[in-house]
Enzyme design. Structure first.
Site, mmCIF file in Angstrom:
data_model
loop_
_atom_site.group_PDB
_atom_site.id
_atom_site.type_symbol
_atom_site.label_atom_id
_atom_site.label_comp_id
_atom_site.label_asym_id
_atom_site.label_seq_id
_atom_site.Cartn_x
_atom_site.Cartn_y
_atom_site.Cartn_z
ATOM 1 N N GLY A 181 0.809 -1.191 -0.043
ATOM 2 C CA GLY A 181 -0.045 -0.294 0.109
ATOM 3 C C GLY A 181 0.863 1.289 -0.179
ATOM 4 C CB THR B 229 3.960 6.619 2.215
ATOM 5 O OG1 THR B 229 5.195 6.092 1.445
ATOM 6 C CG2 THR B 229 4.229 7.074 3.654
ATOM 7 C CB SER C 101 -1.693 2.407 2.900
ATOM 8 O OG SER C 101 -0.536 1.363 3.142
ATOM 9 C CE LYS D 156 3.306 -0.003 3.115
ATOM 10 N NZ LYS D 156 2.962 1.175 3.158
ATOM 11 C CB SER D 157 4.230 0.595 9.861
ATOM 12 O OG SER D 157 5.251 0.254 8.806
ATOM 13 C CD GLU E 105 9.231 -0.891 2.306
ATOM 14 O OE1 GLU E 105 10.178 -1.388 1.372
ATOM 15 O OE2 GLU E 105 8.210 -0.355 1.954
#
Length: 282
Positions: free
Chosen positions: A40, A42, A44, A46-47, A171
């Site tokens: 997704g 930046t 979005s 995810k983290s 990442e």
């Protein structure tokens, strides 16, 4: 371990005028022993999503089930050590977390924190430095005398030394050259084939196409798509809304289609693309 999100919402700065949703009613199942990519743009979510798996963040509402462990808004920080041993996290630029005077001590830190003896931790350090492709001579060096790529490998070895069942990668190849990126990704694919659950956050769609069994697409805190990479990358709704970018092979196939090639479905890997071209040329 199977990991299940059930209607999970996470709000930052709850009860303040600047409150915002990091996750918005997310339900997702991450299969045991699979390689799952979370993608997704930046911001979005995810983290935020993966930090709930080992309770670095707690849900504002909903539940996360990690194996037999259930995480809810009421979960406190007591007795989380077994969960965090089972779920290892490799952060973006993990080399920034190195702090010990030798590589060996840095790798030993995790196992000893989780109850290993010094002898067990030393054995783990020797095993893991080899696993990440470095010679044992590096164990007595300062991690700060190493190259950036070597520091990245040492940091990964430190996570692996605690032998987590699930490994979260945020990442992990950022800043690495193509050879280093491929070596690191091959390492994690090998761990997956040996029975570890791998969860990868990435902006690199080629890595998703080449390595992942499953993928999930996030947008503004919502889960907007999930499934096998081939199917997700061929979901026109995701592409039309710019929630997803294509791997290079699929982009090349789109260019070929403008020149007369016909693809019923976009190939997403070099192997698939080569096979399609070969058949059509014949």
């Amino acid at each position: 371990m199977e990991i299940t999100f059930e209607k999970v919402t996470h709000s930052y700065d709850v009860n303040s005028p600047v409150a915002n949703l990091g996750l918005d009613d997310v339900s997702l199942k991450i299969q045991d022993k699979k390689f799952t990519a979370i993608v997704g743009q930046t911001g979005s979510g995810k983290s935020t999503l993966v930090r709930h798996i080992n309770a670095l963040l707690k849900p504002t509402s909903g539940t996360i089930t990690v194996g037999k462990r259930v995480i809810t808004p009421e979960t406190n920080n007591k007795n989380l050590k077994p969960l965090r041993k089972d779920v290892g996290m490799v952060f973006q630029f993990p080399e920034s977390q190195l702090f010990e005077e030798t590589v060996e001590k840095d790798i030993m830190f995790g196992p000893m924190n989780f109850g290993a003896t010094q002898e067990e931790a030393k054995a783990a350090a020797e095993e893991m430095i080899k696993l990440v492709g470095m010679d044992t001579d590096y164990l007595q060096k300062s991690p700060f005398d190493l190259s950036g790529g070597q520091m990245r490998r040492v940091a990964i070895a430190g996570v692996l030394a605690s032998r987590p069942e699930t490994i979260i990668l945020d990442e992990p190849t950022a800043g690495l050259d193509p050879v280093g990126r491929r070596e690191i990704m091959d390492l994690f694919k090998g761990l997956n084939e040996d029975g570890r659950t791998i969860i990868l956050i990435t902006h690199n769609m080629d890595d998703v196409a080449d390595y992942a069994d499953e993928m999930a697409v996030m947008n503004h805190g919502k889960l907007v798509g999930s499934g096998k990479p081939f199917d997700v990358f061929n979901n026109q709704t995701l592409l039309d809304n710019d929630w997803l970018t294509l791997p290079k092979s699929a982009q090349f196939a789109q260019d070929l289609a403008k020149k007369g090639f016909a693809f019923s479905k976009l190939p997403i890997t070099v192997t698939q693309l080569a096979s399609e071209i070969k058949q059509q040329v014949r």
